[in-house]
Design a protein around this motif. Structure first.
Motif, PDB file in Angstrom:
ATOM      1  N   ASP A 148       0.867  -1.174   0.000  1.00 49.48           N
ATOM      2  CA  ASP A 148       0.000   0.000   0.000  1.00 49.48           C
ATOM      3  C   ASP A 148       0.916   1.240   0.000  1.00 49.48           C
ATOM      4  N   PRO A 149       0.770   2.106  -0.990  1.00 49.08           N
ATOM      5  CA  PRO A 149       1.685   3.260  -1.042  1.00 49.08           C
ATOM      6  C   PRO A 149       1.606   4.153   0.194  1.00 49.08           C
ATOM      7  N   ASP A 150       0.464   4.092   0.922  1.00 49.64           N
ATOM      8  CA  ASP A 150       0.344   4.935   2.119  1.00 49.64           C
ATOM      9  C   ASP A 150       1.144   4.389   3.301  1.00 49.64           C
ATOM     10  N   THR A 151       1.423   3.096   3.288  1.00 46.75           N
ATOM     11  CA  THR A 151       2.097   2.504   4.450  1.00 46.75           C
ATOM     12  C   THR A 151       3.467   1.901   4.139  1.00 46.75           C
ATOM     13  N   ALA A 152       3.788   1.768   2.852  1.00 44.05           N
ATOM     14  CA  ALA A 152       5.032   1.066   2.481  1.00 44.05           C
ATOM     15  C   ALA A 152       6.270   1.756   3.057  1.00 44.05           C
ATOM     16  N   LEU A 153       6.329   3.085   2.914  1.00 42.59           N
ATOM     17  CA  LEU A 153       7.511   3.792   3.426  1.00 42.59           C
ATOM     18  C   LEU A 153       7.577   3.671   4.950  1.00 42.59           C
ATOM     19  N   GLY A 154       6.423   3.757   5.590  1.00 41.61           N
ATOM     20  CA  GLY A 154       6.359   3.593   7.044  1.00 41.61           C
ATOM     21  C   GLY A 154       6.865   2.218   7.456  1.00 41.61           C
ATOM     22  N   SER A 159      -3.340   4.827  -7.439  1.00 39.79           N
ATOM     23  CA  SER A 159      -3.597   6.264  -7.264  1.00 39.79           C
ATOM     24  C   SER A 159      -5.084   6.590  -7.373  1.00 39.79           C
ATOM     25  N   ASP A 160      -5.495   7.524  -6.529  1.00 36.71           N
ATOM     26  CA  ASP A 160      -6.882   8.001  -6.619  1.00 36.71           C
ATOM     27  C   ASP A 160      -6.979   9.169  -7.590  1.00 36.71           C
ATOM     28  N   THR A 161      -5.848   9.776  -7.913  1.00 39.54           N
ATOM     29  CA  THR A 161      -5.883  10.999  -8.717  1.00 39.54           C
ATOM     30  C   THR A 161      -5.367  10.807 -10.152  1.00 39.54           C
ATOM     31  N   MET A 162      -4.488   9.858 -10.364  1.00 36.09           N
ATOM     32  CA  MET A 162      -3.904   9.673 -11.702  1.00 36.09           C
ATOM     33  C   MET A 162      -4.958   9.090 -12.651  1.00 36.09           C
ATOM     34  N   THR A 163      -5.109   9.707 -13.823  1.00 33.19           N
ATOM     35  CA  THR A 163      -6.105   9.208 -14.771  1.00 33.19           C
ATOM     36  C   THR A 163      -5.470   8.208 -15.737  1.00 33.19           C
ATOM     37  N   ALA A 164      -6.337   7.480 -16.443  1.00 36.12           N
ATOM     38  CA  ALA A 164      -5.845   6.496 -17.413  1.00 36.12           C
ATOM     39  C   ALA A 164      -5.066   7.201 -18.522  1.00 36.12           C
ATOM     40  N   ASP A 165      -5.543   8.395 -18.912  1.00 37.68           N
ATOM     41  CA  ASP A 165      -4.827   9.140 -19.961  1.00 37.68           C
ATOM     42  C   ASP A 165      -3.437   9.556 -19.486  1.00 37.68           C
ATOM     43  N   GLU A 166      -3.357   9.922 -18.226  1.00 37.51           N
ATOM     44  CA  GLU A 166      -2.044  10.302 -17.688  1.00 37.51           C
ATOM     45  C   GLU A 166      -1.109   9.093 -17.672  1.00 37.51           C
ATOM     46  N   PHE A 167      -1.674   7.943 -17.387  1.00 34.66           N
ATOM     47  CA  PHE A 167      -0.871   6.715 -17.421  1.00 34.66           C
ATOM     48  C   PHE A 167      -0.325   6.502 -18.834  1.00 34.66           C
TER      49      PHE A 167
END
Lengths: 300, 464
Positions: A160-166, B439-447
């Motif tokens: 999980d990117p929110d916890t991996a660094l932790g 990611s909650d913010t990255m869009t498919a187009d950005e990918f």
């Protein structure tokens, strides 16, 4: 004409210089020469595979500063890691040292060894152990959380990117807090016992002893610990590589990993060397900055 | 005065040490001209006995020099030690006078070992490499051109032209394929039968099946995603290939050479589909934290119903299953979408192979080594004792699962083979996909844009 006999002091000096030769040679061969060569080759397009290369001036450095966002993203990971890990490690190390030094001698010996033990365990073994601890299905942490009814807190800690660094910070702290503790412990041994006893007779409580004696009288050790930990964190590689492999995605990807990929996957050794030199300069500057900040207080 | 003399002595020592470490004058191996093979053999006016003669029919046998030849061979297969030994015995039997010194390193140390050996001038004569490394190694002059040695008879041994093309740059053959690497799906047949689940024949059926499996509280597909997305990214690649085929771009020359930087939404579409699957839980919550062995464990402990794996894992899985004897398993290829008229299998290729050093003293002996390695007798050892998919057209597989799988390699012509050193482009693409998935913010187009930029930069880097 009779030659004057050589003075004893002169003889000693010659002998001293003579004994210095092996270490100077070793330093030159294994340290200064590789560093000098690395600096020189960072201005080339060397692939690392042969002796063929050509000068490309500052191109590698220009590329790093203008067209390598991933390098700076990784640097950000390093910096965040360095700040948090250093703060946690120093605090824990100090607290553990205070606790140990106030124990009875036989317990002191036990805890000194027990707390220092992780320092000598290889990174590979540590990462395997912690990966099991972090595993979502049968890992210790999630099993414990489930046992106490906190299922909602269960996570895939390293995925999980929110916890991996932790997760990496916790592992690193577990590994090195004992080292910090030992340095503090040694410094605390130098604090005269009668001073502490006098303070206690005058009514100083545990917190006041820490605040007015242990903390100020171990400031030099704090400086050493701070520099060692921060520089170590900025150069960190093994635990990241073994525990998260830089993932998930790029969330724990540190500069050293990019350097390795550039050298060994893209065969851009010259560029990788430039990336290393930039990292080296950042580490040196950080070290100097901390020395500058802490040095005047030392004199006070 | 005394101090000055001592300082001078110390300086001399330093200079001496620096000189001792300086570069020697020995010539570095360099790429041979396109029309002649590399050799470090002493130059004479007479053609050397070891020199190949492209137009000489006698070269078919590729004799080892009379005085013998000693080759240093690097491989990464401690788990196939038996096969390696048998292969070397055959090579030595077929090529009297050939001596082979073997070095073995773990697979993830191979590149570093080769790089170190090459930089030090103590390079292996024959070494393991992945087909993706061919352009990069060729750029730095590391690879011996094998073209003059590979005659039509030898070429006819391969399952398809694509097998050798993976190890070629332009018209030059710069390496030899050993075994195929591609992903396929293994499933718990016992579990499928008990629940009445059918093997999916289309992507849509696969989705419906995964939903059913999820309802049972089982992870549908164990797809280890560490590092760089690994098998989850591989699934996205399969979905992407099908989209590429449906959109008529499968034979686009830019795609085939991995130089395409405009995808008009196909990357975004494939990313969106697989991200949706990940979010639904088709691969489990920890997919991106699982390494290959952990993915296998998940499947073998029946926590997952299917396993997306590399065909080279087949041996280990069969052994694990035989030891536990807990369930029967079957396999199927990743299914096509209903809109497509065929299953694309473009990731199948012969990624594991060999190269020979351009600076070797014995180029002809290296070719003889490869020729013996590629013969039917050797390939059968790898195919039937080690359960590898080999590039040979002549081998018959004793394992039906493997045989059915190998048949699909004949379509290898659609595989993307970069004609430049793509470096870590594959890893970067995988990382971008994982970043997008999480990611909650990255869009498919950005990918998609990120991937296009990665490709453009890799090309620019290679041409720098």
């Amino acid at each position: 004409m009779q030659r004057k006999p050589m003075k004893l002091e002169t003889q000693r000096k010659i002998l001293g210089y003579f004994f210095l030769i092996p270490i100077v040679v070793l330093l030159v061969v294994f340290m200064f020469y590789p560093i000098a060569k690395s600096i020189v080759m960072s201005f080339t397009n060397w692939s690392g595979m042969s002796d063929d290369w050509k000068w490309i001036g500052f191109n590698n450095y220009i590329r790093i500063f203008t067209d390598m966002p991933e390098y700076w993203r990784a640097m950000k990971v390093n910096v965040i890691y360095a700040i948090i890990a250093t703060a946690v490690q120093l605090t824990l190390g100090f607290i553990m040292a205070v606790m140990v030094i106030n124990m009875k001698p036989r317990w002191q010996n036990f805890y000194k060894v027990a707390l220092y033990l992780p320092v000598i365990i290889p990174a590979a073994a540590i990462s395997v152990m912690w990966r099991y601890i972090y595993t979502p299905e049968y890992g210790l942490i999630n099993q414990f959380l489930r046992a106490i009814g906190l299922d909602s807190l269960c996570r895939a800690w390293t995925a999980d990117p929110d916890t991996a660094l932790g997760a990496v910070i916790v592992t690193n702290t577990w590994r090195y807090a004992g080292f910090t503790m030992v340095l503090y412990y040694v410094a605390m041994l130098d604090i005269p016992k009668d001073v502490l006893e006098s303070a206690q007779i005058d009514g100083a409580n545990r917190w006041q002893l820490i605040r007015y004696f242990y903390l100020p009288l171990t400031r030099g050790t704090t400086e050493v610990n701070l520099i060692l930990t921060i520089t170590g964190c900025l150069r960190a590689f093994d635990i990241f590589y073994l525990l998260t492999a830089g993932g998930p995605g790029t969330s724990t990807k540190v500069v050293s990993m990019w350097i390795m990929e550039t050298a060994f996957q893209s065969y851009k050794y010259g560029r990788a060397l430039a990336m290393s030199i930039v990292l080296f300069l950042i580490v040196v500057l950080t070290m100097l900055l901390f020395r500058f900040i802490l040095a005047p207080r030392e004199k006070e | 005065m005394f101090k000055k003399i001592v300082a001078l002595c110390m300086a001399l020592v330093l200079v001496f040490a620096m000189t001792a470490c300086a570069k020697t004058e020995a010539p570095a191996p360099s790429a041979p001209p396109a029309d002649e093979p590399a050799t470090d053999a002493p130059a004479t006016d007479e053609p050397a006995a070891d020199e190949p003669a492209a137009d000489d029919p006698a070269q078919v046998a590729i004799p080892v020099p009379e005085e013998g030849a000693s080759l240093h061979f690097l491989h990464i297969y401690p788990e196939h030690e038996g096969a390696i030994n048998k292969t070397l015995d055959i090579i030595k039997r077929d090529n009297p006078g050939l001596e082979i010194n073997v070095s073995v390193v773990p697979w993830n140390e191979a590149t570093k070992s080769i790089q170190t050996a090459s930089a030090s001038g103590e390079m292996y004569d024959i070494f393991f490499m992945w087909s993706t490394q061919v352009p990069g190694y060729n750029n730095v002059g590391l690879l011996l051109d094998l073209t003059p040695y590979v005659d039509d008879e030898w070429k006819s041994w391969y399952i398809s032209d694509a097998a050798l093309e993976e190890y070629s740059v332009g018209d030059q053959i710069l390496g030899m394929p050993l075994r195929g690497t591609a992903v396929f799906m293994i499933y718990n047949k016992t579990m499928f039968d008990e629940n009445g689940w059918a093997v999916p024949t289309s992507q849509e059926e696969l989705e419906a099946l995964c939903d059913k499996i999820l309802e049972k509280g089982i992870i549908p597909i164990s797809a280890p995603g560490k590092p760089n997305g690994f098998q989850v990214e591989s699934i996205r690649g399969r979905v992407f290939d099908n989209l590429v085929y449906i959109n008529g771009l499968i034979e686009d020359p830019e795609r085939l050479t991995d130089r395409k930087t405009e995808w008009n939404g196909l990357y975004a579409q494939s990313g969106e589909i697989v991200k949706g699957w990940y979010q639904k839980g088709y691969f489990g919550a920890n997919a991106f934290g699982l390494e290959r062995e952990e993915g296998q464990t998940l499947f073998m402990t029946e926590s997952a119903a299917m396993l997306l794996c590399n065909n080279n894992e087949l041996t280990a899985l069969r052994e694990l299953n035989a030891a536990a004897n807990n369930f029967e398993f079957g396999s199927f290829s990743f299914p096509k979408p209903a809109a497509s008229d065929r299953t694309m299998f473009t990731q199948a290729g012969f990624g594991d192979g060999w190269g020979a050093w351009s600076g070797t003293k014995y180029p002809q002996a290296c070719a003889a080594f490869f020729r013996s390695f590629a013969c039917k007798e050797t390939m059968e050892i790898w195919a039937n004792e080690e359960l590898c998919i080999v590039p040979s057209a002549e081998v018959e597989y004793s394992d039906p699962v493997q045989g059915a799988f190998a048949a699909q390699y004949a379509d290898g012509g659609y595989k993307v083979v970069p004609n430049y050193n793509s470096g870590n482009k594959g890893d970067l693409t995988g990382q971008a996909f994982v970043d997008y998935c999480l990611s909650d913010t990255m869009t498919a187009d950005e990918f998609e844009t990120t991937v296009e930029q990665i490709t453009a930069r890799a090309i620019a880097d290679a041409e720098e």
